[in-house]
Design a protein around this motif. Structure first.
Motif, PDB file in Angstrom:
ATOM      1  N   LEU A   1       3.532   2.193   7.729  1.00  0.00           N
ATOM      2  CA  LEU A   1       3.506   3.172   6.647  1.00  0.00           C
ATOM      3  C   LEU A   1       2.115   3.736   6.443  1.00  0.00           C
ATOM      4  O   LEU A   1       1.925   4.930   6.198  1.00  0.00           O
ATOM      5  N   ALA A   2       1.127   2.861   6.554  1.00  0.00           N
ATOM      6  CA  ALA A   2      -0.259   3.315   6.369  1.00  0.00           C
ATOM      7  C   ALA A   2      -0.628   4.367   7.409  1.00  0.00           C
ATOM      8  O   ALA A   2      -1.348   5.325   7.120  1.00  0.00           O
TER       9      ALA A   2
ATOM     10  N   LYS B   1      -3.625   2.118   0.226  1.00  0.00           N
ATOM     11  CA  LYS B   1      -4.192   0.836  -0.181  1.00  0.00           C
ATOM     12  C   LYS B   1      -3.134  -0.228   0.039  1.00  0.00           C
ATOM     13  O   LYS B   1      -2.035  -0.136  -0.492  1.00  0.00           O
ATOM     14  N   VAL B   2      -3.514  -1.230   0.861  1.00  0.00           N
ATOM     15  CA  VAL B   2      -2.548  -2.266   1.230  1.00  0.00           C
ATOM     16  C   VAL B   2      -2.932  -3.565   0.539  1.00  0.00           C
ATOM     17  O   VAL B   2      -4.090  -4.003   0.592  1.00  0.00           O
ATOM     18  N   ASP B   3      -1.954  -4.182  -0.143  1.00  0.00           N
ATOM     19  CA  ASP B   3      -2.153  -5.491  -0.746  1.00  0.00           C
ATOM     20  C   ASP B   3      -2.015  -6.517   0.373  1.00  0.00           C
ATOM     21  O   ASP B   3      -0.929  -6.736   0.914  1.00  0.00           O
ATOM     22  N   ARG B   4      -3.136  -7.131   0.744  1.00  0.00           N
ATOM     23  CA  ARG B   4      -3.139  -8.035   1.894  1.00  0.00           C
ATOM     24  C   ARG B   4      -2.281  -9.272   1.664  1.00  0.00           C
ATOM     25  O   ARG B   4      -1.673  -9.803   2.601  1.00  0.00           O
ATOM     26  N   ARG B   5      -2.215  -9.688   0.409  1.00  0.00           N
ATOM     27  CA  ARG B   5      -1.445 -10.899   0.141  1.00  0.00           C
ATOM     28  C   ARG B   5       0.055 -10.649   0.338  1.00  0.00           C
ATOM     29  O   ARG B   5       0.754 -11.430   0.980  1.00  0.00           O
TER      30      ARG B   5
ATOM     31  N   SER C   1       0.130  -0.714  -2.207  1.00  0.00           N
ATOM     32  CA  SER C   1       0.062  -0.683  -3.667  1.00  0.00           C
ATOM     33  C   SER C   1      -0.065   0.737  -4.197  1.00  0.00           C
ATOM     34  O   SER C   1       0.454   1.050  -5.266  1.00  0.00           O
ATOM     35  N   SER C   2      -0.739   1.631  -3.447  1.00  0.00           N
ATOM     36  CA  SER C   2      -0.878   3.015  -3.904  1.00  0.00           C
ATOM     37  C   SER C   2      -1.390   3.863  -2.757  1.00  0.00           C
ATOM     38  O   SER C   2      -1.899   3.355  -1.753  1.00  0.00           O
ATOM     39  N   ILE C   3      -1.265   5.180  -2.931  1.00  0.00           N
ATOM     40  CA  ILE C   3      -1.771   6.167  -1.980  1.00  0.00           C
ATOM     41  C   ILE C   3      -2.896   6.920  -2.702  1.00  0.00           C
ATOM     42  O   ILE C   3      -2.674   7.452  -3.794  1.00  0.00           O
ATOM     43  N   VAL C   4      -4.069   6.941  -2.107  1.00  0.00           N
ATOM     44  CA  VAL C   4      -5.237   7.550  -2.778  1.00  0.00           C
ATOM     45  C   VAL C   4      -5.837   8.604  -1.858  1.00  0.00           C
ATOM     46  O   VAL C   4      -5.529   8.700  -0.665  1.00  0.00           O
TER      47      VAL C   4
ATOM     48  N   LEU D   1       4.025   4.594  -3.846  1.00  0.00           N
ATOM     49  CA  LEU D   1       5.096   4.512  -2.854  1.00  0.00           C
ATOM     50  C   LEU D   1       5.788   3.163  -2.975  1.00  0.00           C
ATOM     51  O   LEU D   1       5.140   2.117  -2.953  1.00  0.00           O
ATOM     52  N   ASP D   2       7.130   3.203  -3.100  1.00  0.00           N
ATOM     53  CA  ASP D   2       7.940   1.984  -3.105  1.00  0.00           C
ATOM     54  C   ASP D   2       8.846   2.007  -1.876  1.00  0.00           C
ATOM     55  O   ASP D   2       9.289   3.060  -1.416  1.00  0.00           O
ATOM     56  N   GLY D   3       9.109   0.829  -1.380  1.00  0.00           N
ATOM     57  CA  GLY D   3      10.040   0.731  -0.261  1.00  0.00           C
ATOM     58  C   GLY D   3       9.350   0.259   0.995  1.00  0.00           C
ATOM     59  O   GLY D   3       8.140   0.037   1.006  1.00  0.00           O
ATOM     60  N   PRO D   4      10.113   0.053   2.037  1.00  0.00           N
ATOM     61  CA  PRO D   4      11.535   0.420   2.159  1.00  0.00           C
ATOM     62  C   PRO D   4      12.475  -0.559   1.469  1.00  0.00           C
ATOM     63  O   PRO D   4      12.272  -1.767   1.544  1.00  0.00           O
TER      64      PRO D   4
END
Length: 419
Positions: free
Chosen positions: A18-19, A31-35, A40-43, A54-57
């Motif tokens: 997705l990124a 922005k990717v939550d590594r855990r 988490s968001s698109i900036v 962005l939510d999903g899939p």
């Protein structure tokens, strides 16, 4: 509150995949939550301000897709994009979407849809297509019963056909009594106004060449061939057409067979058939003009619901018919495939193809017009051109002598007129 875009697709992407899609849109990064390994968001790359979420899939089951959304009916995953509204509370509460953010979110949604073989839906403006109207069910086609009897012309009895027909119809099959009859419109005869003798007289007086036409419900159409034995043709026939539903309402189906057989016997028919189809025209009769020197064309190509054979014909076809389905008497044999009126398609499944050996059937014209190009090889001798010195052959020759005399006299008168 947010302005939402939804991408329905068939591919479930990882956070890393997705990124990459996000990065394909100029000026954006994820922005990717590594855990949790989720986005988490698109900036924006420059300045780091949030562009959208962005939510999903999210996995989809068929029941999760709203009814009527045919464009996304085969989707298996859903991605949800949320662009936050700008809210103002000054003079009054209001909110609006940042057009720049909406533009980049829309661009991302298009890229994502391409990547996951999907479709972008804007819930704020989407209207599902109007469902295709269910096609109107086709009304059932009416079925028709076509009855036909054939007999050879005979000097002694050639004018009796109408009288025999009416007497037999009154005795066995009331629907066969025509409300109107005559040689042309408007029809000259009418029952019950006229008596039966007028029906017979109309035929004897007016049907030297013309057919007697039978009309009026329940008869769809009927004809009795003219009686002249002018040696242009060798057969007479009776034709009747009924709509089966009408006969069923009259509770007359059980009377068809007794009428069919009785008329065949009383008219001396060498062959008769009962055809059931969805056409206003009979298709079973042999389509050959039986002229003076033509033999009978032969039996129908397809099996028919009921058939009648005079004694000589019956003896010839008997080895090829199911004895369980035949009834013989001193004048001929009836063959009936089914208790209920049945069309040729059903009868072919019962009989196989051919229903009778090819030698009994006329050879169809290869041009495909349904006519016979050659008469059947197998038939009673009486249905062929008469043998030399037979009574019929002598009668035919006598007729030719008279015709030649008439023509010679006409030529002589014409020659004298020119002198």
């Amino acid at each position: 509150m947010s302005y939402d875009l939804e991408v329905y697709g068939k591919v479930s992407l990882t956070a890393r995949e997705l990124a990459k899609v996000v990065s394909s849109v100029r000026g954006l990064k994820a922005k990717v939550d590594r855990r949790s390994q989720t986005i988490s968001s698109i900036v924006y790359k420059r300045g780091g301000a949030m562009a959208f979420e962005l939510d999903g899939p999210d996995l989809l089951e068929p029941e999760h897709i709203p009814e009527g959304w045919t464009e996304v009916a085969d989707a298996t995953v859903l991605y949800s994009i949320h662009v936050s509204y700008d809210v103002q509370t000054g003079a009054g509460f209001s909110f609006s979407v940042d057009e720049t953010k909406l533009a980049v979110a829309t661009a991302f949604a298009a890229r994502l849809a391409e990547r996951v073989d999907g479709t972008v839906i804007d819930p704020q403006t989407y209207e599902p297509p109007e469902p295709e109207p269910e096609p109107e069910p086709e009304p059932p086609q009416p079925r028709f019963l076509h009855l036909r009897w054939y007999r050879l012309l005979d000097d002694a009895n050639d004018k009796d056909l109408a009288e025999i027909y009416l007497r037999t119809a009154r005795e066995f099959f009331k629907p066969g009594v025509p409300p109107r009859f005559g040689t042309h419109e408007p029809f000259q005869g009418r029952f019950p106004r006229d008596d039966d003798a007028q029906f017979d007289a109309r035929y004897r007086e007016d049907c030297y060449i013309s057919d007697l036409i039978l009309a009026g419900k329940p008869i769809e159409h009927g004809t009795i061939d003219g009686w002249t034995n002018d040696l242009e043709r060798r057969t007479q026939s009776i034709r009747l057409k009924f709509e089966l539903d009408r006969l069923e309402k009259l509770k007359a189906l059980d009377a068809i067979e007794p009428f069919f057989v009785a008329l065949a016997e009383r008219t001396g028919s060498f062959f008769a058939f009962a055809e059931v189809n969805t056409s206003r025209y009979g298709t079973a009769h042999p389509l050959m003009d039986v002229k003076l020197k033509d033999p009978w064309s032969g039996l129908p190509t397809a099996p028919q619901w009921m058939t009648w054979f005079e004694l000589e014909y019956a003896e010839m076809v008997a080895p090829h018919l199911d004895p369980i389905r035949t009834k013989a008497n001193g004048q001929g044999t009836l063959h009936r495939w089914t208790e209920h009126p049945a069309e040729a398609d059903e009868l072919l499944r019962l009989s196989g193809d051919p229903w009778i050996p090819a030698g009994f059937r006329g050879v169809l014209d290869p041009a495909g017009d349904g006519r016979c190009a050659q008469a059947a090889a197998v038939m009673p001798a009486s249905l062929r051109y008469p043998a030399p010195e037979s009574p019929q052959a002598l009668r035919i020759e006598a007729h030719y002598v008279r015709v030649r005399e008439i023509e010679a006299n006409a030529r002589n008168r014409a020659a004298e007129g020119r002198r």
